[in-house]
Design an enzyme around this catalytic site. Structure first.
Site, PDB file in Angstrom:
ATOM      1  N   ASN A   7       0.967  -1.052  -0.390  1.00  0.00           N
ATOM      2  CA  ASN A   7       0.266  -0.027  -0.128  1.00  0.00           C
ATOM      3  C   ASN A   7       0.690   1.455   0.412  1.00  0.00           C
ATOM      4  O   ASN A   7       2.077   1.704   1.159  1.00  0.00           O
ATOM      5  CB  ASN A   7      -1.107  -0.073   1.715  1.00  0.00           C
ATOM      6  CG  ASN A   7      -1.553   1.372   1.361  1.00  0.00           C
ATOM      7  OD1 ASN A   7      -1.206   2.076   0.917  1.00  0.00           O
ATOM      8  ND2 ASN A   7      -3.076   0.943   1.631  1.00  0.00           N
ATOM      9  N   GLU A  34      -3.564   1.622  -3.346  1.00  0.00           N
ATOM     10  CA  GLU A  34      -4.133   3.277  -2.417  1.00  0.00           C
ATOM     11  C   GLU A  34      -2.939   4.515  -3.464  1.00  0.00           C
ATOM     12  O   GLU A  34      -2.587   5.153  -2.378  1.00  0.00           O
ATOM     13  CB  GLU A  34      -3.889   3.014  -1.322  1.00  0.00           C
ATOM     14  CG  GLU A  34      -4.449   4.620  -0.120  1.00  0.00           C
ATOM     15  CD  GLU A  34      -4.663   4.322   1.455  1.00  0.00           C
ATOM     16  OE1 GLU A  34      -4.311   5.459   1.511  1.00  0.00           O
ATOM     17  OE2 GLU A  34      -4.214   3.504   1.486  1.00  0.00           O
ATOM     18  N   ASP A 148      -4.221  -5.375   1.016  1.00  0.00           N
ATOM     19  CA  ASP A 148      -4.456  -4.545   1.888  1.00  0.00           C
ATOM     20  C   ASP A 148      -6.273  -4.912   2.003  1.00  0.00           C
ATOM     21  O   ASP A 148      -6.791  -4.340   1.592  1.00  0.00           O
ATOM     22  CB  ASP A 148      -3.951  -2.993   2.208  1.00  0.00           C
ATOM     23  CG  ASP A 148      -4.654  -1.878   3.226  1.00  0.00           C
ATOM     24  OD1 ASP A 148      -5.309  -2.685   4.205  1.00  0.00           O
ATOM     25  OD2 ASP A 148      -4.521  -1.079   3.645  1.00  0.00           O
ATOM     26  N   ASN A 150      -7.149  -4.422   4.957  1.00  0.00           N
ATOM     27  CA  ASN A 150      -8.038  -3.663   6.230  1.00  0.00           C
ATOM     28  C   ASN A 150      -8.594  -4.501   7.473  1.00  0.00           C
ATOM     29  O   ASN A 150      -9.787  -4.503   7.886  1.00  0.00           O
ATOM     30  CB  ASN A 150      -8.876  -2.809   6.203  1.00  0.00           C
ATOM     31  CG  ASN A 150      -8.033  -1.612   5.351  1.00  0.00           C
ATOM     32  OD1 ASN A 150      -6.974  -0.614   6.350  1.00  0.00           O
ATOM     33  ND2 ASN A 150      -8.880  -0.715   4.141  1.00  0.00           N
ATOM     34  N   ASP A 219      -1.257  -6.582   6.065  1.00  0.00           N
ATOM     35  CA  ASP A 219      -1.961  -6.429   4.549  1.00  0.00           C
ATOM     36  C   ASP A 219      -1.535  -8.470   4.502  1.00  0.00           C
ATOM     37  O   ASP A 219      -0.126  -8.502   5.421  1.00  0.00           O
ATOM     38  CB  ASP A 219      -0.161  -5.787   4.020  1.00  0.00           C
ATOM     39  CG  ASP A 219      -0.790  -4.315   4.676  1.00  0.00           C
ATOM     40  OD1 ASP A 219      -0.724  -3.616   3.356  1.00  0.00           O
ATOM     41  OD2 ASP A 219      -0.376  -3.763   5.434  1.00  0.00           O
ATOM     42  N   ASP A 248       3.027   4.455   5.577  1.00  0.00           N
ATOM     43  CA  ASP A 248       2.804   4.009   6.720  1.00  0.00           C
ATOM     44  C   ASP A 248       2.459   2.698   6.663  1.00  0.00           C
ATOM     45  O   ASP A 248       2.399   1.728   7.818  1.00  0.00           O
ATOM     46  CB  ASP A 248       1.217   4.928   7.325  1.00  0.00           C
ATOM     47  CG  ASP A 248      -0.342   5.038   6.398  1.00  0.00           C
ATOM     48  OD1 ASP A 248      -0.239   4.036   5.118  1.00  0.00           O
ATOM     49  OD2 ASP A 248      -0.850   4.771   6.699  1.00  0.00           O
ATOM     50  N   HIS A 249       3.117   1.786   5.382  1.00  0.00           N
ATOM     51  CA  HIS A 249       2.378   0.756   5.049  1.00  0.00           C
ATOM     52  C   HIS A 249       4.077   0.200   4.980  1.00  0.00           C
ATOM     53  O   HIS A 249       4.722   0.915   4.107  1.00  0.00           O
ATOM     54  CB  HIS A 249       1.299   0.066   4.002  1.00  0.00           C
ATOM     55  CG  HIS A 249       0.522  -0.076   4.539  1.00  0.00           C
ATOM     56  ND1 HIS A 249      -0.472  -0.938   4.991  1.00  0.00           N
ATOM     57  CD2 HIS A 249      -0.907   1.259   4.419  1.00  0.00           C
ATOM     58  CE1 HIS A 249      -1.527  -0.434   5.364  1.00  0.00           C
ATOM     59  NE2 HIS A 249      -1.424   1.069   4.816  1.00  0.00           N
TER      60      HIS A 249
END
Length: 276
Positions: A7, A34, A148, A150, A219, A248-249
């Protein structure tokens, strides 16, 4: 073959970090999520110069998914949307054939805030994924679901469960949906090879979560029965999260061994000659 999911949290903003990672780690197939960019500004030329062809589906501001393949041969598009809701216009799913594999790249909805329409959409999308994944699993082809999700599958996958108990990522309905997906037979690669290890793939930008290793595992890379025997290694390139202006991943990756080829039966003449 090395296959990864990442991501990028904005492909225009993070392109230098993405290219650096591709150059250093050299994955053969990559699922991106994303993108936060329309189709027309996808950095196809830069990725081609880096040695990767691409298939992508962008969207303004949010969402967007892509599949990269090392070399000149681009991924062969199978579908650009998750079946089950013709009115869904969010760019969250892309499916392609790459090097003999069916690769499904997904960006499952976050679902916050909950309760509310965003959480309802998350669960509905998950149901559609389950229905489609069941057919993929039984297709007889080697299939990978990567992206991802989530979803924080268990308490082992979060630095402090109490801090996330109200979040959509670890609600009982969310975890049950992921468990039901695995119940079809899919293998969660990181958990398969590292059953007791705390492994994170996401560290948000607040309260020094990266510096304190206060992360989440959201993930995932899942393999069906045809592909699971080829799984040899799995890990997270966490160093990417430590870069300046990082997503942030961090990328999650697996290494797959060569497909076994059934030995051809020897002819009767050869067999007869081989006898002592």
């Amino acid at each position: 073959m090395k296959l990864a999911t990442f991501n990028v949290n904005g492909i225009k903003t993070r392109l230098p970090q993405l290219l650096d990672w591709l150059a250093k780690e050299g994955p053969d197939v990559v699922c991106l999520q994303e993108l936060k960019a329309l189709d027309g500004v996808f950095p196809q030329a830069a990725l081609k110069e880096a040695g990767y062809s691409a298939l992508w589906k962008g969207q303004r501001a949010w969402n967007g998914v892509a599949i990269l393949a090392k070399g000149e041969e681009p991924p062969l598009k199978i579908r650009r949307e998750l079946p089950g809701d013709p009115s869904d216009d969010q760019s969250r799913y892309l499916e392609a054939a790459v090097d003999g594999l069916v690769v499904a790249c997904l960006y499952l909805p976050n679902g916050n805030p909950r309760p509310g329409p965003k959480f309802d959409y998350k669960l509905a999308w998950f149901q559609r994924l389950q229905a489609h994944a069941l057919g993929l699993y039984a297709s007889g082809h080697p299939v990978v679901l990567a992206g991802d999700f989530n979803v924080i599958p268990t308490d082992l996958d979060v630095y402090k469960p109490a801090s996330w108990k109200r979040d959509a990522l670890m609600q009982p309905e969310t975890r049950e949906a992921y468990s039901d997906l695995l119940g079809q037979g899919w293998i969660d690669c990181l958990r398969k090879l590292h059953p007791e290890q705390r492994i994170y793939t996401f560290w948000d930008y607040f309260r020094q979560h990266w510096q304190r290793n206060a992360g989440l595992r959201i993930d995932h890379i899942l393999l069906n029965a045809e592909l699971a025997p080829r799984l040899s290694k799995a890990g997270v390139d966490s160093w990417v999260r430590g870069q300046e202006h990082a997503s942030d991943h961090a990328p999650v990756w697996v290494e797959l061994g060569k497909a076994k080829v059934a030995a051809k039966p020897r002819s009767k003449a050869v067999a007869k000659k081989a006898k002592p």
